[in-house]
Design an enzyme around this catalytic site. Structure first.
Site, PDB file in Angstrom:
ATOM      1  N   GLY A  11       0.786  -1.234   0.000  1.00 34.08           N
ATOM      2  CA  GLY A  11       0.000   0.000   0.000  1.00 34.08           C
ATOM      3  C   GLY A  11       0.813   1.276   0.000  1.00 34.08           C
ATOM      4  CG  HIS A  32       0.936  -3.576 -15.212  1.00 32.73           C
ATOM      5  ND1 HIS A  32       0.468  -4.656 -14.482  1.00 32.73           N
ATOM      6  CD2 HIS A  32       1.973  -4.035 -15.950  1.00 32.73           C
ATOM      7  CE1 HIS A  32       1.188  -5.723 -14.787  1.00 32.73           C
ATOM      8  NE2 HIS A  32       2.106  -5.374 -15.673  1.00 32.73           N
TER       9      HIS A  32
HETATM   10  C1  GAR Z   1       3.018  -1.389  -7.631  1.00 33.79           C
HETATM   11  O1  GAR Z   1       4.286  -1.441  -8.206  1.00 33.79           O
HETATM   12  C2  GAR Z   1       1.947  -1.530  -8.697  1.00 33.79           C
HETATM   13  O2  GAR Z   1       2.328  -0.986  -9.930  1.00 33.79           O
HETATM   14  C3  GAR Z   1       1.826  -3.019  -8.808  1.00 33.79           C
HETATM   15  O3  GAR Z   1       1.896  -3.494  -7.487  1.00 33.79           O
HETATM   16  C4  GAR Z   1       2.788  -2.644  -6.752  1.00 33.79           C
HETATM   17  C5  GAR Z   1       2.126  -2.314  -5.431  1.00 33.79           C
HETATM   18  O4  GAR Z   1       3.031  -1.649  -4.594  1.00 33.79           O
HETATM   19  N1  GAR Z   1       0.594  -3.402  -9.445  1.00 33.79           N
HETATM   20  C6  GAR Z   1       0.487  -4.482 -10.198  1.00 33.79           C
HETATM   21  O5  GAR Z   1       1.410  -5.255 -10.396  1.00 33.79           O
HETATM   22  C7  GAR Z   1      -0.893  -4.692 -10.839  1.00 33.79           C
HETATM   23  N2  GAR Z   1      -0.864  -5.740 -11.811  1.00 33.79           N
HETATM   24  P1  GAR Z   1       2.525  -0.944  -3.265  1.00 33.79           P
HETATM   25  O6  GAR Z   1       1.627  -1.940  -2.528  1.00 33.79           O
HETATM   26  O7  GAR Z   1       3.747  -0.621  -2.500  1.00 33.79           O
HETATM   27  O8  GAR Z   1       1.755   0.285  -3.658  1.00 33.79           O
END
Ligand code: GAR
Length: 189
Positions: free
Chosen positions: A12, A103
């Protein structure tokens, strides 16, 4: 007021960054965090930030249940900030062009079911790509296939690891994602 629900499944850090960006905004409000993972750190973050969080079980809650929860809160847009599952059709139908995802690759490369977080970065490195980056796009019924709103790329360094790449990609996300959300929502993109 434009009211956002942020969907997340993991740490998050993007949720926190988006919340900080909009916290004194006069047109856009982060209303709530929707999370499908009871062990996700985003739940602690939401609590610390004072944002309502709604934990749901994606295998038990139907699309209609989730849609009802969003509508009860008068949410106008949904932001996927590290959300790992497909959004149910009922929500896509009611929130046409109102759901945005980030993404961590240059879509259409390294997108689709199963490509999430560090899995994306290790695949990019194994494939010896010259560049990676971020894609911000509208969500439709297929994984990572909706209209692209924004992309930014970075060059893969020599000796890059999934963890260094993840860190660099997160920096891009923190810088661009809130700005692009704001521009899109205020019709300035
Ligand atoms: C982020 O890098 C986002 O781009 C990716 O998950 C991560 C979450 O990081 N999303 C995906 O891969 C969607 N397919 P966070 O929990 O630290 O924000």
């Amino acid at each position: 007021m434009i009211k956002l629900a942020l969907f997340a499944s993991g740490s998050g850090s993007n949720v926190e960054n988006i919340y900080e960006y909009f916290k004194n905004h006069n047109k856009i409000l982060v209303d709530s965090v929707f999370c499908n993972n009871p062990n996700a750190f985003v739940i602690d973050r939401a609590k610390n930030l004072g944002i309502d969080s709604i934990l749901f079980d994606h295998s038990k809650s139907s699309g209609i249940d989730l849609l009802n929860m969003l509508q009860k809160r008068n949410v106008s847009h949904v932001i996927l900030a590290g959300y790992i599952r497909l959004i149910p059709e009922e929500i896509i139908d009611k929130f046409q062009e109102k759901i945005i995802n980030i993404h961590p690759s240059l879509l259409p490369k390294f997108g689709g079911k199963g490509f999430y977080g560090s899995k994306v970065h290790s695949s990019v490195i194994e494939s010896k790509e010259e560049y990676s980056g971020i894609t911000i796009h509208i969500v439709n019924k297929e994984y990572d296939k909706g209209k692209i709103l924004f992309q930014e790329k970075i060059k893969i360094n020599e000796n890059e690891t999934p963890s260094t790449l993840s860190k660099r990609i997160h920096e891009l996300e923190y810088f661009y994602f809130p700005q692009i959300i704001e521009k899109f929502l205020l019709d300035k993109l």
